[in-house]
Write a protein that holds these residues in place. Structure first.
Motif, short mmCIF file in Angstrom:
data_model
loop_
_atom_site.label_atom_id
_atom_site.label_comp_id
_atom_site.label_asym_id
_atom_site.label_seq_id
_atom_site.Cartn_x
_atom_site.Cartn_y
_atom_site.Cartn_z
N ALA A 12 1.08 -1.09 -0.06
CA ALA A 12 -0.04 0.14 0.12
C ALA A 12 0.94 1.31 -0.02
N THR A 13 2.15 1.16 0.64
CA THR A 13 2.89 2.28 0.81
C THR A 13 4.31 1.99 0.27
N GLU A 14 5.08 3.15 0.01
CA GLU A 14 6.49 2.84 -0.29
C GLU A 14 7.13 2.65 1.21
N VAL A 15 8.14 2.01 1.10
CA VAL A 15 8.79 1.37 2.25
C VAL A 15 10.17 1.09 2.16
N SER A 16 11.11 1.73 2.99
CA SER A 16 12.55 1.50 2.58
C SER A 16 13.07 0.52 3.86
N THR A 17 13.92 -0.31 3.37
CA THR A 17 14.41 -1.47 4.13
C THR A 17 15.70 -1.67 3.85
N PRO A 18 16.90 -1.77 4.97
CA PRO A 18 18.35 -1.55 4.85
C PRO A 18 18.61 -2.74 4.09
N ARG A 19 19.50 -2.72 3.42
CA ARG A 19 20.00 -3.90 2.67
C ARG A 19 20.26 -5.12 3.70
N LYS A 20 20.02 -6.42 3.52
CA LYS A 20 20.49 -7.36 4.55
C LYS A 20 21.27 -8.48 3.65
N ASP A 21 21.98 -7.89 2.74
CA ASP A 21 22.93 -9.03 1.88
C ASP A 21 24.31 -8.36 1.87
N PRO A 22 25.42 -9.05 1.70
CA PRO A 22 26.46 -8.38 1.46
C PRO A 22 26.59 -7.67 0.04
N VAL A 23 27.25 -6.98 -0.33
CA VAL A 23 27.47 -6.29 -1.89
C VAL A 23 28.56 -7.43 -2.58
N VAL A 24 29.55 -7.51 -1.95
CA VAL A 24 30.69 -8.40 -2.44
C VAL A 24 30.59 -9.64 -1.94
N TRP A 25 30.36 -10.86 -2.50
CA TRP A 25 29.83 -12.15 -1.96
C TRP A 25 31.51 -12.98 -1.77
N GLY A 26 32.36 -12.54 -2.66
CA GLY A 26 33.46 -13.46 -2.86
C GLY A 26 34.50 -13.02 -1.57
N ALA A 27 35.32 -14.20 -1.31
CA ALA A 27 36.37 -13.91 -0.24
C ALA A 27 37.30 -13.03 -0.74
N PRO A 28 37.80 -12.00 0.21
CA PRO A 28 39.08 -11.20 -0.34
C PRO A 28 39.94 -12.11 -0.94
N GLY A 29 40.64 -11.58 -1.86
CA GLY A 29 41.95 -12.37 -2.62
C GLY A 29 41.45 -13.32 -3.55
N THR A 30 40.04 -13.70 -3.57
CA THR A 30 39.61 -14.53 -4.77
C THR A 30 40.33 -13.86 -6.08
N PRO A 31 41.02 -14.98 -6.64
CA PRO A 31 41.73 -14.58 -8.02
C PRO A 31 40.53 -14.15 -9.07
N GLY A 32 41.11 -13.23 -9.82
CA GLY A 32 40.15 -12.81 -11.04
C GLY A 32 40.49 -11.40 -11.67
N PRO A 33 39.74 -11.07 -12.48
CA PRO A 33 40.29 -9.91 -13.21
C PRO A 33 40.05 -8.43 -12.35
N ILE A 34 39.31 -8.55 -11.26
CA ILE A 34 39.00 -7.33 -10.54
C ILE A 34 39.99 -7.37 -9.37
N SER A 35 40.85 -6.29 -9.47
CA SER A 35 41.77 -6.25 -7.99
C SER A 35 40.86 -5.95 -6.86
N ASP A 36 41.65 -6.23 -5.82
CA ASP A 36 41.05 -5.98 -4.32
C ASP A 36 40.66 -4.60 -4.19
N ILE A 37 41.21 -3.56 -4.73
CA ILE A 37 40.86 -2.27 -4.63
C ILE A 37 39.26 -2.18 -5.24
N GLY A 38 39.54 -2.70 -6.51
CA GLY A 38 38.28 -2.66 -7.48
C GLY A 38 37.07 -3.20 -6.54
N LEU A 39 37.22 -4.40 -6.03
CA LEU A 39 36.28 -4.84 -5.10
C LEU A 39 35.69 -4.05 -3.97
N GLN A 40 36.73 -3.29 -3.57
CA GLN A 40 36.11 -2.58 -2.38
C GLN A 40 35.49 -1.29 -2.84
N SER A 41 35.88 -0.83 -3.93
CA SER A 41 35.30 0.10 -4.51
C SER A 41 33.78 -0.04 -4.96
#
Ligand SMILES: O=C(O)CCC(=O)C(=O)O
Ligand SMILES: [Fe+2]
Length: 294
Positions: A12-41
């Motif tokens: 019935a109405t607009e309602v805001s809810t804080p996010r309940k999930d992570p944004v980056v789900w991978g463990a830090p240091g997981t190898p791949g094209p994105i650097s750790d700094i990239g994942l942080q940003s």
């Protein structure tokens, strides 16, 4: 089995809810094209821009394939093509990774899927793919929305474990209807007011209605977060979290603005029944084949 609705919307109405999930789900240091700094940003802002994800030669191949698809009468007649209401030009073609072997290869490309796996911390499948064509001289934009609001309400994605990449196939200037995101908006879910009509998707793909934030909410968010416009040459990419508040303006310049858009979802976040819609959307818009990309 019922799954708890973490993100209520379309009530019935607009309602805001804080996010309940992570944004980056991978463990830090997981190898791949994105650097750790990239994942942080990415975690902080909700997006990550890549100056050149594919080479100029590859851009030419993908752009040629886009042109082939949008000028093919059979594709035009396909229900997966969305036509501009005014100009009658093709606005989007869905499921391009199934329609086209060329785009299927792009999805499998490690520079693409590798980044999605890093962010989502698991194997991934394609929830949706599309080309968005914004020809010059008046192609219409996309009104402000959070993709996750729709994917949760209408497609049944339970958690925010989904990421999109928009790869530019023409130059995105600051004038031709580029993508705009409110940085940091991914940390709050804005549940929209109003029940979902039965065939909502048909109308919402041309123009958003249900699932649209109020002027008051947009004013508050834009004041708090600001608005960032993404520009870049063909071959650049913008990765963005599924809950970013984003949109784009009309393209009244003569310069077309076309991109390919791929939505990766974690295999551990497969779609269930819609959380706030009477029926599922068609599979070419919200996939039900959860086969991981290899
Ligand atoms: O690329 C754009 O202009 C925005 C597209 C968009 O938000 C969408 O397809 O969900
Ligand atoms: Fe979107």
């Amino acid at each position: 089995m019922t799954i708890t609705d973490l993100y209520p919307s379309r009530g019935a109405t607009e309602v805001s809810t804080p996010r309940k999930d992570p944004v980056v789900w991978g463990a830090p240091g997981t190898p791949g094209p994105i650097s750790d700094i990239g994942l942080q940003s990415f975690e902080h802002d909700g997006f990550l821009a890549v100056d050149q994800i594919i080479s100029d030669d590859e851009v030419a191949v993908y752009h040629r394939e886009l042109e082939r698809l949008v000028t093919d009468p059979e594709i035009r007649a396909d229900e997966r093509s969305i036509i501009e209401p005014q100009s009658k030009e093709i606005r989007s073609v869905f499921e391009v990774h199934r329609i086209s072997e060329v785009f299927a290869n792009l999805v499998r490309d490690e520079r693409v899927v590798g980044r999605a796996r890093q962010i989502l911390g698991s194997d991934v499948y394609v929830h949706q793919s599309r080309i968005n064509v914004k020809p010059g001289f008046g192609a219409s934009g996309f009104y402000w929305h959070s993709d996750f609001e729709t994917w949760h309400a209408e497609d049944g994605l339970p958690n925010m474990r989904t990421v999109s990449v928009s790869i530019a196939l023409t130059e995105n200037h600051d004038t031709n209807g580029g993508l705009m995101i409110m940085p940091g908006s991914h940390r709050t879910f804005l549940g929209c007011a109003g029940a979902t009509p039965k065939d909502n998707y048909k109308q919402s793909l041309q123009m958003q209605d249900a699932g649209t934030p109020s002027d008051e909410a947009l004013t508050e968010m834009a004041t708090q977060y600001g608005i960032k416009l993404f520009t870049g040459k063909a071959g650049s990419a913008t990765w963005f979290d599924c809950n970013c508040m984003h949109g784009s303006g009309d393209n009244i310049t003569p310069f077309p603005r076309s991109n390919v858009f791929i939505v990766f979802n974690s295999v551990d976040n497969a779609a269930v029944e819609p959380f706030a819609a009477p029926i599922r959307r068609p599979e070419f818009i919200g996939a039900r084949d959860f086969t991981p990309v290899r």
